[in-house]
Design an enzyme around this catalytic site. Structure first.
Site, PDB file in Angstrom:
ATOM      1  CG  HIS A 155       1.803  10.050  -2.068  1.00  0.00           C
ATOM      2  ND1 HIS A 155       1.053   8.982  -1.680  1.00  0.00           N
ATOM      3  CD2 HIS A 155       1.909  10.813  -0.969  1.00  0.00           C
ATOM      4  CE1 HIS A 155       0.717   9.112  -0.416  1.00  0.00           C
ATOM      5  NE2 HIS A 155       1.217  10.209   0.038  1.00  0.00           N
ATOM      6  CG  PHE A 173      -1.943  -1.030   1.284  1.00  0.00           C
ATOM      7  CD1 PHE A 173      -2.839  -1.185   0.239  1.00  0.00           C
ATOM      8  CD2 PHE A 173      -2.032  -1.877   2.374  1.00  0.00           C
ATOM      9  CE1 PHE A 173      -3.816  -2.171   0.289  1.00  0.00           C
ATOM     10  CE2 PHE A 173      -3.008  -2.861   2.425  1.00  0.00           C
ATOM     11  CZ  PHE A 173      -3.901  -3.012   1.388  1.00  0.00           C
ATOM     12  CD  GLU A 174      -0.742   6.056  -2.824  1.00  0.00           C
ATOM     13  OE1 GLU A 174      -1.038   5.591  -3.932  1.00  0.00           O
ATOM     14  OE2 GLU A 174      -0.733   7.268  -2.593  1.00  0.00           O
ATOM     15  N   GLY A 175       0.603   3.872   1.467  1.00  0.00           N
ATOM     16  CA  GLY A 175       0.772   4.441   2.811  1.00  0.00           C
ATOM     17  C   GLY A 175       2.017   3.950   3.519  1.00  0.00           C
TER      18      GLY A 175
END
Lengths: 260, 317, 260, 317
Positions: B121, A52-54
């Protein structure tokens, strides 16, 4: 064999899962992409790793507690590793991420995606939430899967804004721009699987899902879709695929088609 | 636009970086922020948001703030409607995937009342990282070819002198102030973080001032027993504020999940009535309470208990 | 007042400690520099923070267990923070390190240090162990202290090899080379304290230690040292300074002068 | 000299990065190293040296190896005298400050039998970091003006397009193999490190293959209970070998300090008789033992116990 009943969101989830090979690493988004990744793990890819990009590597997601975002602790449950956002996105730049899983408000004939502006970017009709990690994923992951509902307003000749690069203006333009890796691998809709022509990088039909027609594809596409001379058909979802999918999303929270 | 290295060094040179007590009130800490500052926020989306700091910025009526964050969530709405923020620098801005596109973000950007400067991001992360490293840029292989690139004034492209490849040069970002929420921190500002690290380390080093809000203040002895857990060193921290539940209604890893019912309530108000709904929310939840604890109390005991049980539950496995 | 007795290594350790201000951050090496840093903490700089290039911030060094290297766990005891080597050296580039503490086999009139080669670098008489972090520290820390025994073979007109940049060829050459921060602040020997002339960046005498003479300085310097018209003298080590120093190094392991 | 991005990606693309068991013998793990490879080693100086891996490289008679490490200590001597290494890339090379300048290093470099390529400590760190990030260089403000710079073939200078300042461009280093010693690691290669992190994380991501030796192999469950402690992810690891006391006579943080008596013995032999002394050492301590445990046994129980008491003592405070 009785004909199985499934909705278009379930169809897209299953078709997407089939592309995820064992032993590989996939950036799973929240919602349907995540369901597809877990489905692949349960079906044919037990050592597929979800990122997950988190900042999460290899979590163990609890059925019934799917994280609504990829940046929260539910997404981190029993992970193998937690990394800063920057570092997890950099793993792609190093070449460690095989699949990215993206959507968008619009896609065009070269696979470019828009999640920033509808209309003129300087005077937009709608300002959308933005790219998040999508630009990075599409620039750097080895193979991008795009899962979308097939609608004319979404499949446009030219996106209003390239948030997320596909093959840009086609041909060699992606590499010329400095994007040396990756590219859009497959577009998976409720009508079929689409790829990109080798030279021109224009979108082309690869297989039609059972029951879908060329006419419907053309009708729901806002650009000239390349249709092969000989039409091949996708293998229909199996009972096993559907059964497991429905175990993962018993309330069809993530696998109910959105109203068009 | 970018400051020279000598100017950057001068700012850091003036900081008192002794191992000294920096504990202060939320009011005094937020007093360190000046109108016009660039404030970068730790956490991401509705996780580990320095909400108490945001809340106090609104109460202190800060103006002309540039607010940067990996992903901005509901706190971004509040800052816009309160008139604190003129420019949001982020990769994504809305309450959360399941809650749709922020009507406030749309209202303020589409009507050009405020700006939303969009970076990917990773490139925003690299901006903080370059800032943290004291270099003017880090090369990257994203952003190129997209329409994001030409809208940004500070990003550049170059041909790599080693490989001949095209590279994007992601410019350093050195915020005036970082606001970061921690699970624990000592009085000197040694911060230890649990779980998802987001971009907090880089933001703290990149910023010229660092304000830390923390679930609890622990002894320096406790920090020294696990120095390999210290994520942010005391030397860059200017203020330490103990604020239990300092992220609510957002989550803090291992401590509490979001107060989902409160989030649903807020989003309904915001999506239903736009900026006016948010004004009502600000009146009730930001301006009316006498202090942070009174605000927390208004969120409701049951909401908080549920969030806490779920939050610490990650350690049950 | 009775004249205190001390050796030249003790003298250098005490003189160096005096330059370390409270509230600042210093890169302490192993051995004598570390003793100086702890001495400063005990005397006038209680909130001075010691860093080690091995990755240690603010350790609590046990007397009698001084770490023989800066890259081992003894150096890390009860630290406030441990960082990767790269990250701790980058703190300097960000501007967080006030003092660097260096030595070397040779120093020249512009404060350049050599710890790589004695003789022709392509056919060296001696290959030395190398720079370690010295090049980084001298390029990036705000103020460099060099502590050395004053010997003619070490104070040379031009070092055989610039491992560690001082003011390079003097004048503006350091900034011209891209080194925008820092510079050599003081050279501390057993004869005196030396600085650098503002414009030319040539080494100059600032204060002479009690008992030392100009003649001795000139005799032990292999280049033309700039001597001021009016000679100022360093304040002699105090009893307090000596007492604490000897508590720190009771066996004089780090404060015994090396044979010349 | 530097590989193109496409070549780099191709290598990583071929790696099997499934969550699978990678436990193997020391022999098999070191078998992954090929003659001519660039091998980068974790730890620093006489800390967390992957000594068992070095020891086995010597036994397997690897040849033409380039060996890089932040600081090389006695293991560098052994690799030179054994004929394994032709080039050392490091910032410093000798047993330790208190033990003087390595006579072996001097013999091999002064007589041009081997090369010692000198980078500053930070710039070598940035080389690994750039390699880990998949970029060809990271800019820095060190190395310029020194005589180190012109001796290096791969470093460059540029004028910053943002600030006009001069910058050194530190080139990426992507070693063929990384050898890293860990306090603990699971069978899949999830590595958790205690204490000083050195450059281990960057080296692992920069390298094309990663061999991990570990004090112990723990369950994947244990790793998953503290995923924020995982420093190196399984996806880049190719071999996991359990080797208790795998750094001796060097130290492993929190486990054991150096076996100082053995170090003194070695250094005396090396400084007294140069390469011949080391040959004798190799015969006795590397070639003669049947396996690693026999080697450890030869270091002596009392030495090891003393080192262990001191090593774990850091947790006594």
């Amino acid at each position: 064999m009785t004909k199985l009943d499934y909705n278009t969101a379930e169809l897209v989830a299953i078709m997407s899962a089939r592309f995820l090979e064992d032993g590989k690493i996939v950036f799973g988004g929240a919602g349907m992409p995540l369901i597809s990744c877990i489905l692949a793990q349960k079906l044919h890819a037990p050592t597929l790793t979800i990122l997950f990009e988190g900042g999460v590597i290899g979590p163990d997601i609890q059925i019934g507690k799917l994280p609504p975002s990829t940046n929260e602790q539910r997404a981190a449950r029993r992970a193998n590793m937690l990394l800063s956002i920057t570092d997890i996105l950099l793993l792609q730049q190093r070449g460690y991420v095989d699949y990215g899983f993206l959507g968008g408000a619009q896609i065009d004939q070269y696979g470019n995606l828009n999640s920033s502006f509808i209309g003129d970017p300087d005077n937009p009709k709608v300002r959308l939430p933005g790219t998040g990690g999508a630009n990075d994923i599409a620039s750097l992951a080895s193979k991008i899967l795009v899962a979308m509902h097939h609608e004319k307003k979404r499949f446009v000749e030219k996106v209003d804004f390239i948030t997320t690069p596909g093959y840009l203006q086609g041909g060699t333009s992606r590499k010329d721009a400095g994007l040396l890796a990756g590219g859009i691998y497959k577009v998976i809709t409720h009508l079929g699987i689409f790829g990109f022509e080798k030279e021109s990088k224009r979108m082309c039909l690869e297989t039609l899902h059972p029951g879908a027609t060329i006419e419907e594809v053309e009708e729901r596409t806002g650009f000239e879709m390349i249709i092969p001379d000989k039409i091949e058909y996708t293998k229909a979802p199996t009972e096993k695929e559907l059964t497991i999918l429905r175990e993962l999303d018993p309330d069809k929270r993530y696998t109910t088609p959105k109203a068009e | 636009m970018m400051k020279s290295y000598e100017e950057l060094r001068e700012v850091i040179d003036k900081k008192n970086r002794g191992l000294r007590d920096k504990v202060m009130s939320l009011e005094d800490a937020i007093g360190l922020i000046q109108d016009g500052d660039h404030v970068a926020s730790g956490g991401c989306h509705y996780s580990k948001t320095a909400m108490a700091a945001v809340w106090e910025m609104i109460r202190q009526k800060k103006r002309d703030i540039t607010y940067s964050r990996s992903i901005a969530s509901t706190e971004g709405d509040l800052l816009l409607v309160a008139g604190v923020v003129k420019r949001v620098v982020s990769s994504w801005f809305s309450p959360g995937v399941t809650w749709g596109v922020s009507r406030v973000m749309r209202h303020y950007t589409q009507n050009k009342i405020a700006e939303f400067e969009e970076w990917s991001h990773m490139s925003l992360g690299l901006r903080y990282r370059a800032g943290a490293m004291g270099i003017p840029f880090i090369p990257a292989r994203a952003m190129m070819g997209s329409d994001l690139f030409p809208r940004l004034s500070d990003i550049k492209e170059m041909e790599c002198p080693f490989t001949g490849e095209k590279l994007a040069l992601i410019p350093a970002l050195n915020p005036d102030v970082a606001i970061i929420h921690a699970q624990r921190c000592d009085a000197y500002g040694n911060v230890q973080l649990d779980g998802l690290p987001f971009m907090d380390k880089d933001i703290a080093l990149a910023a010229n001032k660092v304000i830390v809000t923390t679930e609890r203040i622990v002894s320096n002895d406790q920090i020294r027993r696990a120095p390999d857990r210290t994520a942010i060193g005391f030397f860059c921290v200017d203020a330490v504020v103990e604020v239990p539940y300092g992220c609510l209604p957002h989550e803090c890893y291992g401590q509490y999940e979001p107060a989902f019912k409160h989030m649903d309530y807020y989003v309904k108000l915001m999506m239903g009535r736009g900026p006016d709904g948010v004004k009502e929310y600000l009146d009730e939840y930001v301006y009316a309470p006498a202090n942070w604890n009174e605000y927390i109390e208004k969120i409701g005991f049951k909401n908080i208990l549920d969030a806490t049980i779920e939050g610490r539950g990650i350690y049950n496995d």
